[in-house]
Design an enzyme around this catalytic site. Structure first.
Site, PDB file in Angstrom:
ATOM      1  N   ASP A   1      -2.403  20.749  -7.033  1.00 33.99           N
ATOM      2  CA  ASP A   1      -1.917  19.091  -6.838  1.00 33.99           C
ATOM      3  C   ASP A   1      -3.264  18.351  -6.840  1.00 33.99           C
ATOM      4  O   ASP A   1      -3.197  17.283  -7.245  1.00 33.99           O
ATOM      5  CB  ASP A   1      -1.059  19.116  -5.699  1.00 33.99           C
ATOM      6  CG  ASP A   1       0.002  18.256  -5.569  1.00 33.99           C
ATOM      7  OD1 ASP A   1       0.437  17.798  -6.897  1.00 33.99           O
ATOM      8  OD2 ASP A   1       0.772  18.203  -4.671  1.00 33.99           O
TER       9      ASP A   1
ATOM     10  N   GLY B   1       2.913   8.459   0.610  1.00 30.12           N
ATOM     11  CA  GLY B   1       1.454   9.103   0.874  1.00 30.12           C
ATOM     12  C   GLY B   1       0.388   8.721  -0.212  1.00 30.12           C
ATOM     13  O   GLY B   1       0.735   8.164  -1.351  1.00 30.12           O
ATOM     14  N   ALA B   2      -0.865   9.131   0.390  1.00 29.67           N
ATOM     15  CA  ALA B   2      -1.905   9.218  -0.352  1.00 29.67           C
ATOM     16  C   ALA B   2      -2.245  10.458  -1.006  1.00 29.67           C
ATOM     17  O   ALA B   2      -1.467  11.462  -0.784  1.00 29.67           O
ATOM     18  CB  ALA B   2      -3.139   8.753   0.298  1.00 29.67           C
TER      19      ALA B   2
ATOM     20  N   ASN C   1      -4.631  12.640  -1.232  1.00 30.51           N
ATOM     21  CA  ASN C   1      -5.983  13.500  -0.678  1.00 30.51           C
ATOM     22  C   ASN C   1      -5.157  14.805   0.175  1.00 30.51           C
ATOM     23  O   ASN C   1      -5.615  15.752   0.084  1.00 30.51           O
ATOM     24  CB  ASN C   1      -6.916  12.808   0.260  1.00 30.51           C
ATOM     25  CG  ASN C   1      -6.447  12.046   1.249  1.00 30.51           C
ATOM     26  OD1 ASN C   1      -5.353  11.845   1.347  1.00 30.51           O
ATOM     27  ND2 ASN C   1      -7.223  11.492   2.122  1.00 30.51           N
TER      28      ASN C   1
ATOM     29  N   VAL D   1      -6.419  -0.338   1.943  1.00 28.20           N
ATOM     30  CA  VAL D   1      -6.175  -1.588   2.876  1.00 28.20           C
ATOM     31  C   VAL D   1      -5.281  -2.472   1.580  1.00 28.20           C
ATOM     32  O   VAL D   1      -4.322  -3.097   2.139  1.00 28.20           O
ATOM     33  CB  VAL D   1      -7.258  -2.144   3.020  1.00 28.20           C
ATOM     34  CG1 VAL D   1      -7.239  -3.352   3.616  1.00 28.20           C
ATOM     35  CG2 VAL D   1      -7.808  -1.250   4.078  1.00 28.20           C
TER      36      VAL D   1
ATOM     37  N   GLU E   1      -1.653   3.798   8.003  1.00 31.94           N
ATOM     38  CA  GLU E   1      -2.904   4.618   7.979  1.00 31.94           C
ATOM     39  C   GLU E   1      -3.620   4.340   6.508  1.00 31.94           C
ATOM     40  O   GLU E   1      -3.325   4.686   5.540  1.00 31.94           O
ATOM     41  CB  GLU E   1      -2.401   6.171   7.841  1.00 31.94           C
ATOM     42  CG  GLU E   1      -1.763   6.463   9.197  1.00 31.94           C
ATOM     43  CD  GLU E   1      -2.783   6.495  10.424  1.00 31.94           C
ATOM     44  OE1 GLU E   1      -4.128   6.574  10.157  1.00 31.94           O
ATOM     45  OE2 GLU E   1      -2.473   6.801  11.579  1.00 31.94           O
TER      46      GLU E   1
ATOM     47  N   CYS F   1     -10.125   9.845   4.617  1.00 26.69           N
ATOM     48  CA  CYS F   1     -10.044   8.508   4.949  1.00 26.69           C
ATOM     49  C   CYS F   1     -11.129   8.282   6.041  1.00 26.69           C
ATOM     50  O   CYS F   1     -11.568   7.208   6.360  1.00 26.69           O
ATOM     51  CB  CYS F   1      -8.481   8.105   5.316  1.00 26.69           C
ATOM     52  SG  CYS F   1      -7.986   9.219   6.582  1.00 26.69           S
TER      53      CYS F   1
ATOM     54  N   GLU G   1     -15.203   1.122   0.742  1.00 24.40           N
ATOM     55  CA  GLU G   1     -14.799   2.429   0.666  1.00 24.40           C
ATOM     56  C   GLU G   1     -14.999   2.926  -0.844  1.00 24.40           C
ATOM     57  O   GLU G   1     -14.419   2.427  -1.761  1.00 24.40           O
ATOM     58  CB  GLU G   1     -13.401   2.690   1.204  1.00 24.40           C
ATOM     59  CG  GLU G   1     -13.011   3.990   1.222  1.00 24.40           C
ATOM     60  CD  GLU G   1     -11.461   4.221   1.732  1.00 24.40           C
ATOM     61  OE1 GLU G   1     -10.661   3.162   1.105  1.00 24.40           O
ATOM     62  OE2 GLU G   1     -11.024   5.021   2.561  1.00 24.40           O
TER      63      GLU G   1
ATOM     64  N   LYS H   1      -8.667  -2.529  13.457  1.00 24.85           N
ATOM     65  CA  LYS H   1      -8.934  -3.589  12.389  1.00 24.85           C
ATOM     66  C   LYS H   1      -8.090  -3.565  11.186  1.00 24.85           C
ATOM     67  O   LYS H   1      -6.990  -2.882  11.089  1.00 24.85           O
ATOM     68  CB  LYS H   1     -10.511  -3.708  12.224  1.00 24.85           C
ATOM     69  CG  LYS H   1     -11.143  -4.087  13.629  1.00 24.85           C
ATOM     70  CD  LYS H   1     -12.652  -3.389  13.825  1.00 24.85           C
ATOM     71  CE  LYS H   1     -13.533  -4.490  12.833  1.00 24.85           C
ATOM     72  NZ  LYS H   1     -15.161  -3.804  13.019  1.00 24.85           N
TER      73      LYS H   1
ATOM     74  N   GLU I   1      -0.696   8.063  14.173  1.00 29.50           N
ATOM     75  CA  GLU I   1      -0.006   9.254  13.892  1.00 29.50           C
ATOM     76  C   GLU I   1      -0.344  10.526  15.008  1.00 29.50           C
ATOM     77  O   GLU I   1      -1.324  10.134  15.586  1.00 29.50           O
ATOM     78  CB  GLU I   1      -0.235   9.678  12.251  1.00 29.50           C
ATOM     79  CG  GLU I   1       0.371   8.798  11.479  1.00 29.50           C
ATOM     80  CD  GLU I   1       0.504   9.349  10.095  1.00 29.50           C
ATOM     81  OE1 GLU I   1      -0.775   9.688   9.419  1.00 29.50           O
ATOM     82  OE2 GLU I   1       1.511   9.155   9.528  1.00 29.50           O
TER      83      GLU I   1
END
Ligand code: NAD
Length: 484
Positions: free
Chosen positions: A93, A150-151, A153, A230, A250, A284, A381, A451, A458
């Site tokens: 994946d 979800g992201a 990673n 973000v 998150e 992250c 980022e 911030k 979590e």
């Protein structure tokens, strides 16, 4: 196709397909090969998933915490039993090396199911005595239908970090994985059913951002928990605010790691490696701004380069390999574009910087030195294996520079001075801090950002407050006195 699931979505305890949705090709990042083809959820699939979660919720919440917890803990055991198979899937994946997925993905998901399964029976309200015999009691209640987005990673981990506390509290969930890594969450849904979960408490649907957006705005949804960037967080938070929904965000980061000249250099180099190159830099909380005190700068860079030269880059299914491809060609190109920016801005390339030729999406672990605070590679980022090393002289200077970012996810300090370590951590504007280590995220500890890096936490007992709310009940033991 080797990893083709039975169908794209998992709703009400079964696989469901609707080929009317936009196709999603799942690409194995190590070879570029298409390993599965799924379809994005149509409005009908979104509706089926939410209907299923809504109708299962009351009965799930009415079960005792002990019963709910038993199911979650059983699911945890199944995940551990199948760790190898799930890790191989996670590697396909995401492209992350099996050496990592065997210890950081299904196992971390299993930890969350076990931890929140263990807590489920002890989730209670409280009794608050008042004067004259009156009292208040509070009832901890589930929020209802929760959406998880979800992201790419950590697809298994994210599916469980959101699902486990939500389910422990008596909520049901519709989870939408990232379109880049849609396979692993389906296994979590399957395993929960195998563990005895009632149908419909945990549903997985696939899709791009538009599917996520349609979930967030649906009036049946009480809470949204997003792991992502973000810009996406801003959109999701705003959409959720319209319906006054609970949120956990998150989001991304550009976290500082400060290395003082009294630090154990070997440990600091290890922390910088873990905090920049694990998962090919796609974490992250990575400490991508490494501030090194001037006196040890060259020693730090030399040792870092020596150790990076021993990284084993290659086939992620080879358990000796410890650095794999990036998740997609697009993400690799983004990271490579930052290498060009770094060079153009005048940073000194100390290590790596190049794509590794072949069909997979590999780039070298990359280190820039002489980076200054204003450079794009120090401000934005990258979400790839690009470390920026910045110099500093004093403690006062470095803490101000470390905090000089809109992000506030994580921060770390390496020093052997005990009081300085705690002083620095007290000054960090970040949700998750480290002293003489980096990037560990055990389920027992709260994880999240301040911030622009997020809202809420979590893991740990704190996650319970983000997936439940209190009903206050005032009980009078006296006559009611009214003024007229
Ligand atoms: P992304 O923001 O592009 O996408 C995240 C998820 O949101 C995907 O599932 C996507 O389909 C969905 N989405 C996109 N637009 C949406 C919308 N308008 N409404 C609802 N859903 C929408 O992020 P990504 O590229 O998948 O992941 C990388 C980012 O995630 C990085 O910024 C990284 O720092 C962050 N991340 C944060 C954490 C954390 O715990 N803080 C963990 C992992 C990744």
């Amino acid at each position: 196709m080797k990893f083709q699931p039975k169908a794209s979505h998992f709703i009400n305890g079964a696989y469901v397909e609707d080929t009317g949705g936009t196709p999603i090709d799942v690409i194995y990042p190590a070879t570029g090969e298409v390993i599965a083809r799924l379809h994005s959820a149509t409005p009908d699939i979104v509706d089926q998933a939410l209907t299923s979660a809504k109708s299962a919720q009351a009965e799930w919440a009415a079960m005792s915490g002990t019963e709910r917890g038993r199911i979650l803990r059983r699911a945890s055991d199944i995940m551990r039993d199948r760790n190898h198979e799930l890790s191989v899937l996670e590697t396909h994946d995401t492209g992350k090396p099996l050496q990592e997925t065997l210890v950081a993905d299904a196992t971390s998901g299993a930890d969350a199911l076990e931890y929140f399964g263990g807590l489920a029976a002890s989730l209670t309200g409280e009794h608050i005595p008042l004067g004259g015999g009156d009292f208040v009691y509070t009832i901890r209640e589930a929020l209802g239908v929760c959406v998880g987005i979800g992201a790419w990673n950590y697809p298994t981990q994210i599916a469980c970090w959101k699902g486990a506390p939500a389910l422990a509290c008596g909520n049901t969930m519709v989870f939408k994985p990232s379109e880049s890594t849609p396979l692993s969450a389906l296994k979590v849904a399957e395993i929960l059913i195998e563990a005895g979960a009632p149908k419909g408490i945990y549903n997985v649907i696939q899709g791009y951002g538009d599917v996520g957006a349609s979930l967030v705005t649906d009036p049946r949804v009480a809470k949204v928990s997003l792991t992502g960037s973000v810009p996406t967080g801003r959109k999701v938070y705003a959409a959720a605010a319209d319906g006054m929904k609970h949120v956990t965000m998150e989001l991304g980061g550009k976290s500082p790691m400060i290395v003082f000249d009294d630090a154990d250099i070997e440990n600091a180099v290890s922390g910088a490696i873990l905090g920049n190159f694990y998962s090919s830099g796609q974490v992250c909380s990575n400490g991508t701004r490494v501030f090194v005190q001037k006196g040890i700068k060259e020693a730090f860079l030399n040792r870092l380069s020596e150790r990076l030269a021993t990284a084993k880059i290659g086939d992620p299914l080879d358990e000796d390999v410890n650095f794999g491809p990036m998740v997609s060609e697009n993400q690799m190109n983004i990271a490579l574009s930052y290498v060009e920016k770094g060079m153009a801005e005048g940073a000194r390339l100390v290590f790596g910087g190049k794509r590794i030729e072949g069909d997979g999406f590999y780039m070298q672990p990359t280190v820039f030195a002489d980076v200054t605070d204003d450079m794009a590679i120090a401000r934005e980022e990258i979400f790839g294996p690009v470390m920026s090393v910045l110099d500093f002289d004093t403690e006062e200077e470095v803490i101000a520079r470390a905090n000089g970012t809109e992000f506030g996810l994580a921060a770390g300090v390496f020093t052997n001075d005990l009081t300085r370590a705690h002083r620095i951590v007290a000054g960090f504007e970040a949700g998750t801090c480290y002293i003489n280590t980096y990037n560990l995220a055990p389920v027992e500890a709260p994880f999240g950002g301040s911030k622009m890096s997020g809202v809420g936490r979590e893991n740990s007992k704190l996650a319970i407050n983000h997936f439940s709310e209190m009903k206050t009940v005032y009980v009078s033991m006296n006559d009611v006195e009214a003024p007229y």
